[in-house]
Write a protein that holds these residues in place. Structure first.
Motif, mmCIF file in Angstrom:
data_model
loop_
_atom_site.group_PDB
_atom_site.id
_atom_site.type_symbol
_atom_site.label_atom_id
_atom_site.label_comp_id
_atom_site.label_asym_id
_atom_site.label_seq_id
_atom_site.Cartn_x
_atom_site.Cartn_y
_atom_site.Cartn_z
ATOM 1 N N GLY A 115 4.558 1.560 8.309
ATOM 2 C CA GLY A 115 3.973 2.693 7.592
ATOM 3 C C GLY A 115 2.505 2.963 7.849
ATOM 4 N N ALA A 116 1.874 2.216 8.748
ATOM 5 C CA ALA A 116 0.476 2.542 9.067
ATOM 6 C C ALA A 116 0.451 3.883 9.824
ATOM 7 N N ALA A 117 -0.458 4.749 9.422
ATOM 8 C CA ALA A 117 -0.559 6.048 10.106
ATOM 9 C C ALA A 117 -1.242 5.881 11.458
ATOM 10 N N TYR A 118 -2.141 4.910 11.534
ATOM 11 C CA TYR A 118 -2.912 4.662 12.755
ATOM 12 C C TYR A 118 -2.945 3.160 13.016
ATOM 13 N N ALA A 119 -3.021 2.800 14.294
ATOM 14 C CA ALA A 119 -3.140 1.383 14.647
ATOM 15 C C ALA A 119 -4.215 1.253 15.716
ATOM 16 N N ALA B 286 2.933 -2.658 12.840
ATOM 17 C CA ALA B 286 2.191 -1.998 11.750
ATOM 18 C C ALA B 286 2.639 -0.550 11.582
ATOM 19 N N LYS B 287 2.862 0.109 12.700
ATOM 20 C CA LYS B 287 3.337 1.510 12.641
ATOM 21 C C LYS B 287 4.716 1.568 11.993
ATOM 22 N N GLU B 288 5.588 0.612 12.383
ATOM 23 C CA GLU B 288 6.930 0.558 11.762
ATOM 24 C C GLU B 288 6.825 0.403 10.252
ATOM 25 N N SER C 207 -4.235 7.024 3.445
ATOM 26 C CA SER C 207 -3.782 6.840 4.831
ATOM 27 C C SER C 207 -4.181 5.446 5.297
ATOM 28 N N ILE C 208 -3.247 4.797 5.957
ATOM 29 C CA ILE C 208 -3.488 3.405 6.369
ATOM 30 C C ILE C 208 -3.834 3.331 7.852
ATOM 31 N N ILE C 209 -4.919 2.603 8.130
ATOM 32 C CA ILE C 209 -5.300 2.293 9.514
ATOM 33 C C ILE C 209 -5.163 0.778 9.662
ATOM 34 N N ALA C 210 -4.280 0.336 10.550
ATOM 35 C CA ALA C 210 -4.065 -1.103 10.716
ATOM 36 C C ALA C 210 -4.738 -1.598 11.992
ATOM 37 N N CYS C 211 -5.238 -2.829 11.932
ATOM 38 C CA CYS C 211 -5.849 -3.443 13.119
ATOM 39 C C CYS C 211 -5.209 -4.804 13.390
ATOM 40 N N ASP C 212 -4.946 -5.077 14.643
ATOM 41 C CA ASP C 212 -4.575 -6.428 15.078
ATOM 42 C C ASP C 212 -4.992 -6.532 16.529
ATOM 43 N N VAL C 213 -4.559 -7.610 17.209
ATOM 44 C CA VAL C 213 -5.077 -7.821 18.562
ATOM 45 C C VAL C 213 -4.007 -7.754 19.650
ATOM 46 N N LEU D 255 0.835 -1.213 0.000
ATOM 47 C CA LEU D 255 0.000 0.000 0.000
ATOM 48 C C LEU D 255 0.862 1.252 0.000
ATOM 49 N N ASN D 256 1.933 1.216 0.776
ATOM 50 C CA ASN D 256 2.823 2.383 0.808
ATOM 51 C C ASN D 256 3.451 2.658 -0.549
ATOM 52 N N GLU D 257 3.666 1.606 -1.320
ATOM 53 C CA GLU D 257 4.305 1.782 -2.624
ATOM 54 C C GLU D 257 3.322 2.180 -3.722
ATOM 55 N N VAL D 258 2.118 1.593 -3.696
ATOM 56 C CA VAL D 258 1.226 1.776 -4.848
ATOM 57 C C VAL D 258 0.065 2.735 -4.587
ATOM 58 N N SER D 259 -0.101 3.174 -3.349
ATOM 59 C CA SER D 259 -1.217 4.076 -3.068
ATOM 60 C C SER D 259 -0.770 5.209 -2.148
#
Ligand code: NAD
Ligand code: ZN
Length: 341
Positions: free
Chosen positions: A212-216, A208-210, A194-200, A187-191
C-alpha cells in the motif's frame, strides 16, 4: 526440552536439556506455538545490548496454555494467547496504565522473556503473571506471535502521531522489514496520509508497494532525500518513522520531515544525531518510542482478527535459529521469521 539459548557475544546454541518449568502462584506455563525472530535479538547477540546472563531467546511469543499456577483462575489448558513482552513491576503508575513498556523500574531488572530472562524460543515458556497474557481466540499462535512486537511497536508509534496523519499529509516509513511491513498495513487502516516507503533493495521496495505504499524510494540513493522532497513538495513529510535507526537514516529523516512534524526513531541501529537548532524545521518532535502497552496489544489483536493486518511469515524450526539470524543479518527475511518448536 529444546531451547535456543544465548550464551554471550555471538554465541547462540540450541540445547536439549532444559527442564520443563512448573508454574506456581500467578505463573502460567505456555506450550509455544511460535516465536518471532526480531532484529533486536541481533543487537543482543552481535552488539551486547544485554550482557552477563545466559537465557533463552525469543520475545515475540504465542502459544497455548499448558498449565497454570494455583492463583490463576481465568485461563485453562488449551487457550490460545500472546505473551506481552515488556515485563514491568506491575505496580507503578505506568504499569497500572498497562504501559509496562515504560515501567518506572525498567532500569533495575531484567525486562522480559528473551531479554535477559527465559523467552519463547523453546518448547515451553514460563510467564511470571497471567496479567501478561492477551487472548487471541481464533487466531493461530504461529501466525500471531509477531503481533506482540512487529505489530505492537509500529502500532504504538503510529498512534502517537495519529492527529498528524491526515489525508493531505505524507508519512515516510524507513525500513520495510518485520516491523516496517506491518507499519504500512496499520497506516493504511488508521490513517489517510500518502505513504512513502524506503528500503535498500528492489525486492523490499516492490513489497512496500504491494502493501500500500504510494511511493517507494531506495534510501541508498545519494539523492534519496531530494526524491522524497520532490514528492512531498514544500510542506515535506508530516511524519517520519524510522525502523532502522542508523546515522544515515536519521539524517535522511531530518532532511525530509516538515515543520511541526514528528520524527520517530524506532530502530535501534545505534545511529547518532547531533542536535543543531537550524538542522531541523521548527516544531519537530523527535522521539524514540519503546514497544507498546498491554491495551494496545489487545487493539492489535483486534486488527488481526478483522484481517486488517497480516504478518508475512517465513517458518523455521528451533534448530535453524542461527541460520535465520544469518539471513536476517543479510536482510534476507521477507516479513517476519517465526521459529516453531
Ligand atoms: P528487520 O531486519 O526485519 O528489518 C529491517 C529492514 O530495514 C530490512 O528490510 C532492511 O533491508 C532495511 N534496511 C536496512 N538498512 C536500511 C537503510 N539504510 N535504509 C532503509 N532500510 C534499511 O528488522 P526489524 O525486526 O523490523 O527491526 C527493525 C529495528 O527496530 C531494529 O533495529 C530493531 O532492534 C528495532 N526494534 C525496536 C523496537 C522498539 O521498541 N523501539 C522494537 C522492536 C524492534
Ligand atoms: Zn512498573
Amino acid at each position: 526440552m529444546k531451547a535456543v539459548r544465548f550464551f554471550g557475544h555471538k554465541d547462540v546454541r540450541v540445547v536439549n536439556d532444559m527442564v520443563k518449568p512448573v508454574p506456581k502462584g500467578d505463573e502460567v506455563l505456555l506450550k509455544i506455538g511460535g516465536a518471532g525472530v526480531c532484529h533486536s535479538d541481533l543487537h543482543i547477540i552481535d552488539e551486547g545490548t544485554v550482557v552477563g546472563t545466559v537465557f533463552t531467546l525469543g520475545h515475540e511469543n504465542a502459544g497455548w496454555i499448558e498449565e497454570v499456577g494455583s492463583d490463576v483462575k481465568d485461563y485453562k489448558k488449551g487457550d490460545a494467547v500472546l505473551v506481552y513482552g515488556p515485563w514491568g513491576c506491575g505496580h507503578c503508575k505506568p504499569c497500572q496504565q498497562s504501559k509496562e513498556n515504560y515501567c518506572d523500574h525498567q532500569s533495575e531488572m531484567a525486562y522480559g522473556g528473551g531479554l535477559g530472562l527465559d523467552g519463547g524460543m523453546a518448547e515451553y515458556m514460563l510467564v511470571p503473571s497471567s496479567r501478561l497474557l492477551v487472548p487471541i481466540y481464533d487466531l493461530d499462535p504461529v501466525i500471531a506471535a509477531p503481533l506482540t512486537d512487529a505489530a505492537l511497536t509500529p502500532y504504538s508509534a503510529i498512534k502517537r502521531s495519529i492527529g498528524k496523519l491526515t489525508a493531505d499529509e505524507y508519512v515516510v516509513v524507513i525500513g520495510v522489514g518485520g516491523l516496517g511491513h506491518v507499519a504500512l498495513q496499520i497506516l493504511n487502516e488508521v490513517s489517510a496520509s500518502s505513504i512513502i516507503a524506503c528500503d535498500v533493495t528492489e525486492e523490499k521496495l516492490a513489497f512496500a508497494k504491494e502493501l500500500g505504499a504510494a511511493y517507494a524510494v531506495n534510501s541508498k540513493d545519494a539523492n534519496a532525500a531530494e526524491q522524497i522532497n520532490k514528492i512531498t513538495g514544500i510542506k515535506k513529510a508530516k511524519v517520519v518513522i524510522d525502523f532502522v535507526g542508523a546515522t544515515s537514516t536519521i539524517d535522511l529523516g531530518t532532511k525530509v520531515v516538515g515543520l511541526d512534524g514528528d520524527l520517530t526513531i524506532v530502530g535501534l541501529g545505534g545511529g547518532h544525531y547531533q542536535y543543531n537548532m537550524s538542522g531541523l524545521p521548527f516544531g519537530v518532535s523527535m522521539t524514540n518510542p519503546y514497544w507498546g502497552s498491554r491495551v494496545e496489544l489487545m487493539e492489535v489483536v483486534g486488527l488481526a482478527r478483522q484481517r486488517k493486518i497480516h504478518i508475512e511469515i517465513e517458518q523455521f524450526k528451533l534448530d535453524q535459529a542461527n541460520e535465520v539470524y544469518d539471513r536476517m543479518r543479510n536482510g534476507k527475511i521477507k516479513g517476519r521469521a517465526v521459529l516453531i518448536p
